[in-house]
Design an enzyme around this catalytic site. Structure first.
Site: not given
Lengths: 428, 428
Positions: A15, A107, A136, A189, A192, A207
């Site tokens: 990100v 979050k 997202g 991938g 987490e 969330k």
């Protein structure tokens, strides 16, 4: 034009680098929209020498995110490291102390410390924005905080963890069991570092708790989210549910009831041909229900560099434009403490059980259900090779309580083999 | 808490009364979210004595909306009368002159005068907001202006006129021709006073032109929208399209191409099982495509008192919170004049024609298509009672130009009866 807004970006993973790339690619476009330039004062990450998918040699570097957060030449501290505590929390606290605005995709941190951080920031007249933390690239935090601000919110429903949706979608496609697809997702991938955050529903629960706070004007109460992950969803249930016209989704629901705030994140059946049922792979969907607007449905990519960085940038531009919103849509000090309520709204349920292959077995089950006030909408018994006959039942609307009662009584009938499965059916 | 924000509301039809009702019902909730009270300084409408679905006796009255717009005790002039010119335009001009912010649901007015009004308002430091003008309750103006502000927008696609979608949906359901369902819609009060605004695609075109301005940083250019209404959609095409797996929707598409800005609003075929294809009745859907975020899809009620008033209130609350956004997402003076471009992106097409019932007829059509570089994906010929055989063709991707060429050449084959129909197929 005012001075450029100076960012300090901590965390250069997917990100963070995605955000840097947007800043580099669209400098002119962004400044036209923001009404001022956007500059990067300095960056920070764990490993300076790591090969990254963007040229970061032009930026000043801080090894310590707290030092980055304290820099005098930073206006907005952009937290993209992750982690509910530790350096991320320390750095956000430092940023607030030293009078910065904060943008974050974190979050977990907000689910645990959002109230305290929002109060601290607001006391100093600074803002914390977190569009990237939920769903997202879907601008759902803004939709709820701004677009639907004129509504009493009735309900928030959504699929908010792309990894879980990917696993459930792939199980159905491939016919492979959970453990196989879990391994596939790990190798891709998608999981987490602690996979339980994804498959245990914790990430999605974080969330949901943030959206519930905005929706109902209540303090974030993640601990009150009724959490159930997807680890016990069997390939059998996925197939059987499909036979009955349903798909299984990890679904979050938050609603304010007469008894308090209901928040749950759990596998549910949804009609296969409904918008939620058709949601494939990593896509997220959030349904917002307001008293005036009715249902507003938002769909988009729930993760990935581009979509998440898009959400980060929307917050940065918001701040650059001079917009000052309370973290949770109203001053944090005015948020009320919610009374947690267990789900009480009646719903249809999907029941799966194995019956002994004897005359009258089904009648005994039907009797127990009837005595608990559960009426049967549809029933299907499958052919079988051994002594156990799989039976599926879709009930009419009933309560979780009645279902739990019935499940507890079924063993005494001596016709049910193994543990029966009960999954709520949500029709949005 | 700051002083209440004082509204002057002009127009007390469905949306105006809907707005008043939200203000009355949710005074406390709204002031908590807005950070200040919201009060109504005065109202105006054509007929003071009309029986309305809300108590408006508590508000001061102005017969003349221009006088309302000029009142010193009005902070925000809320224009809900409608009409591209006349009193609505005069009153908004008066509001801007006297330093008011403006909230409006009036797409026609903005499509024609948005640039001039935005420049005038921005020169005085005041804002014009219009969430309610596009797609009713769906917060799409905010999604594009704010949520996706970090993206170069690739394309905006949507169904933005609920009345047209209602008519097309009902035609399919009932099997009745356009004229019958048009009459039904008129009796239900779904049509504008001038129905051509709806069924001619004009209203939807207004909306598309406003979104295109935000998306591409260009001046609103409604006159350049390639408009085609639904009046020529036949029940035959609806049935035939369904046989081939499609539905017909009045679809808007805006995209920036190398040759300029393409804007079109026209009946298109979409896959029946796609989100757009499944859109029933008065619901709207807008798909926003950004370079970072990918596709974001928004769905909700496109009209009605509650949804539209919800959008009006979101703008009012935005202003009450102190947010100051440029009307089209960047200063109006920086918007560029777009070069209008006709649609050039290749797409599959649906062709329907009647062929004479003679050997070799289909071969002649196929030859013409082949010579124009149009290749056939699927073809279906129907049984028939007379001398004309209905033939449907779904082509592979081709250009409108090639299709038009082919259509012009077909009469010379002497095997095609009547005018062939060609409708673009959009896969979003």
């Amino acid at each position: 034009m005012p001075e450029p807004l100076r960012l300090g970006i901590a965390g250069l993973g997917t990100v963070g680098i995605g955000t840097v790339k947007i800043l580099q690619r669209h400098a002119e476009l962004l400044s036209r929209r923001a009404g001022r330039g956007l500059s990067v004062a300095a960056i920070s990450a764990r490993d300076r020498t790591k090969n990254r998918d963007a040229d970061i040699s032009c930026y000043e570097w801080e090894d310590d995110p707290v030092a980055l957060a304290r820099r005098e030449d930073v206006d907005v501290y952009v937290e993209l490291m992750g982690g509910a505590d530790g350096p991320a929390l320390a750095a956000i606290r430092a940023a607030i102390e030293t009078g910065k605005d904060v943008v974050t995709a974190n979050k977990a941190l907000l689910a645990h410390h959002g109230q305290q951080l929002a109060e601290a920031a607001e006391a100093k007249g600074h803002v914390i924005r977190f569009e990237a933390a939920v769903a997202g690239g879907i601008p759902v935090v803004k939709a709820l905080t701004e677009g639907l601000a004129g509504n009493e919110i009735r309900r928030v429903v959504g699929v908010m963890n792309g990894t879980c949706n990917y696993i459930l979608t792939r199980m159905e496609e491939s016919g492979l069991p959970y453990t196989d697809i879990f391994e596939e997702a790990r190798q891709l991938g998608y999981l987490e570092a602690d996979p339980e955050l994804d498959v245990g529903g914790i990430d999605a629960g974080h969330k949901l708790s943030l959206l519930a706070s905005i929706a109902f004007g209540t303090r974030v109460s993640f601990d009150a989210v009724d959490l159930e992950g997807i680890g016990r969803v069997s390939i059998d249930d996925i197939h059987r549910a499909r036979d009955m016209g349903f798909r299984i989704k990890l679904l979050g629901v938050a609603q304010m009831t007469g008894r308090g705030l209901e928040q749950r994140m759990s596998p549910c059946l949804v009609p296969a041909d409904s918008p939620l049922g058709q949601l494939q792979g990593g896509t997220n969907m959030v349904v917002l229900e307001g008293d005036s607007v009715g249902q507003v449905v938002l769909r988009g990519a729930g993760a990935g560099a581009g979509p998440t960085a898009s959400a980060v940038m929307s917050d940065v531009i918001e701040i650059a434009r001079g917009t000052r919103l309370s973290t949770f849509g109203q001053p944090a000090a005015t948020l009320t403490e919610p009374t947690p309520a267990r789900s009480s709204a009646p719903a249809p349920y999907y029941l799966r059980m194995g019956l002994t292959d004897k005359p009258g077995a089904l009648a005994k089950v039907a009797t127990v259900l009837g005595e608990e006030g559960i009426s049967i909408d549809r029933m299907r018994q499958y052919g079988h090779a051994d002594t156990s006959a799989p039976v599926l039942i879709v009930t009419h609307k009933t309560t979780r309580e009645a279902v739990d009662h019935a499940l507890r009584r079924l063993p005494a009938t001596a016709v049910v083999l193994g543990d029966p499965v009960a999954i709520r059916i949500e029709t949005v």
